[in-house]
Design a protein around this motif. Sequence first.
Motif, PDB file in Angstrom:
ATOM      1  N   ALA A  19       0.989  -1.310   0.054  1.00  0.00           N
ATOM      2  CA  ALA A  19       0.050   0.030  -0.101  1.00  0.00           C
ATOM      3  C   ALA A  19       0.780   1.162  -0.061  1.00  0.00           C
ATOM      4  O   ALA A  19       0.648   2.174  -0.515  1.00  0.00           O
ATOM      5  CB  ALA A  19      -0.915  -0.094   1.177  1.00  0.00           C
ATOM      6  N   HIS A  22       2.115   1.601  -3.663  1.00  0.00           N
ATOM      7  CA  HIS A  22       1.115   2.233  -4.434  1.00  0.00           C
ATOM      8  C   HIS A  22       0.602   3.678  -4.204  1.00  0.00           C
ATOM      9  O   HIS A  22       0.511   4.285  -4.986  1.00  0.00           O
ATOM     10  CB  HIS A  22      -0.336   1.335  -4.049  1.00  0.00           C
ATOM     11  N   PHE A  23       0.657   4.097  -2.690  1.00  0.00           N
ATOM     12  CA  PHE A  23       0.583   5.502  -2.490  1.00  0.00           C
ATOM     13  C   PHE A  23       1.503   6.422  -3.196  1.00  0.00           C
ATOM     14  O   PHE A  23       1.323   7.309  -3.784  1.00  0.00           O
ATOM     15  CB  PHE A  23       0.666   5.612  -0.749  1.00  0.00           C
ATOM     16  N   VAL A  26       0.825   6.858  -6.939  1.00  0.00           N
ATOM     17  CA  VAL A  26      -0.502   7.410  -7.123  1.00  0.00           C
ATOM     18  C   VAL A  26      -0.323   9.051  -6.745  1.00  0.00           C
ATOM     19  O   VAL A  26      -0.496   9.953  -7.504  1.00  0.00           O
ATOM     20  CB  VAL A  26      -1.831   6.856  -6.539  1.00  0.00           C
ATOM     21  N   LYS A  41      -6.318   7.843   2.859  1.00  0.00           N
ATOM     22  CA  LYS A  41      -5.894   7.477   1.638  1.00  0.00           C
ATOM     23  C   LYS A  41      -5.019   6.094   1.451  1.00  0.00           C
ATOM     24  O   LYS A  41      -5.253   5.412   0.696  1.00  0.00           O
ATOM     25  CB  LYS A  41      -5.116   8.710   0.757  1.00  0.00           C
ATOM     26  N   HIS A  45      -6.064   2.129  -0.187  1.00  0.00           N
ATOM     27  CA  HIS A  45      -5.134   1.616  -0.785  1.00  0.00           C
ATOM     28  C   HIS A  45      -4.775   0.143  -0.257  1.00  0.00           C
ATOM     29  O   HIS A  45      -4.788  -0.976  -0.914  1.00  0.00           O
ATOM     30  CB  HIS A  45      -3.601   2.074  -1.030  1.00  0.00           C
ATOM     31  N   ILE A  49      -5.899  -3.791  -1.616  1.00  0.00           N
ATOM     32  CA  ILE A  49      -4.693  -4.944  -1.634  1.00  0.00           C
ATOM     33  C   ILE A  49      -5.067  -6.115  -1.054  1.00  0.00           C
ATOM     34  O   ILE A  49      -4.616  -7.167  -1.387  1.00  0.00           O
ATOM     35  CB  ILE A  49      -3.249  -3.913  -1.436  1.00  0.00           C
ATOM     36  N   SER A  74       1.282   4.113   8.163  1.00  0.00           N
ATOM     37  CA  SER A  74       1.123   5.348   7.639  1.00  0.00           C
ATOM     38  C   SER A  74       1.545   6.652   8.121  1.00  0.00           C
ATOM     39  O   SER A  74       2.005   7.343   7.387  1.00  0.00           O
ATOM     40  CB  SER A  74      -0.164   5.339   6.830  1.00  0.00           C
TER      41      SER A  74
END
Length: 75
Positions: A19, A22-23, A26, A41, A45, A49, A74
Amino acid sequence: MADFEKMANNPLTHVAFEALDHFKIVEKRMPKPWDLNDAEKFLVHAKAISSRFDMNPSEWKPDGLELKLLHLFSF
């Protein structure tokens, strides 16, 4: 010394790292430290996943281990 408690969380840790990747792709940046908007956010993600790893994010409790670990990851 081994910490056998964390062995059960290997798939969740893998989801967290995917994730994060991916963050970064993006958003073109890392999540801001202690930013709740970025954390939300990131969770979107991670939930997307997690379905590939036979996890069901709808079963995650608001105060459960999964969401706590992903939120802290995060931050």
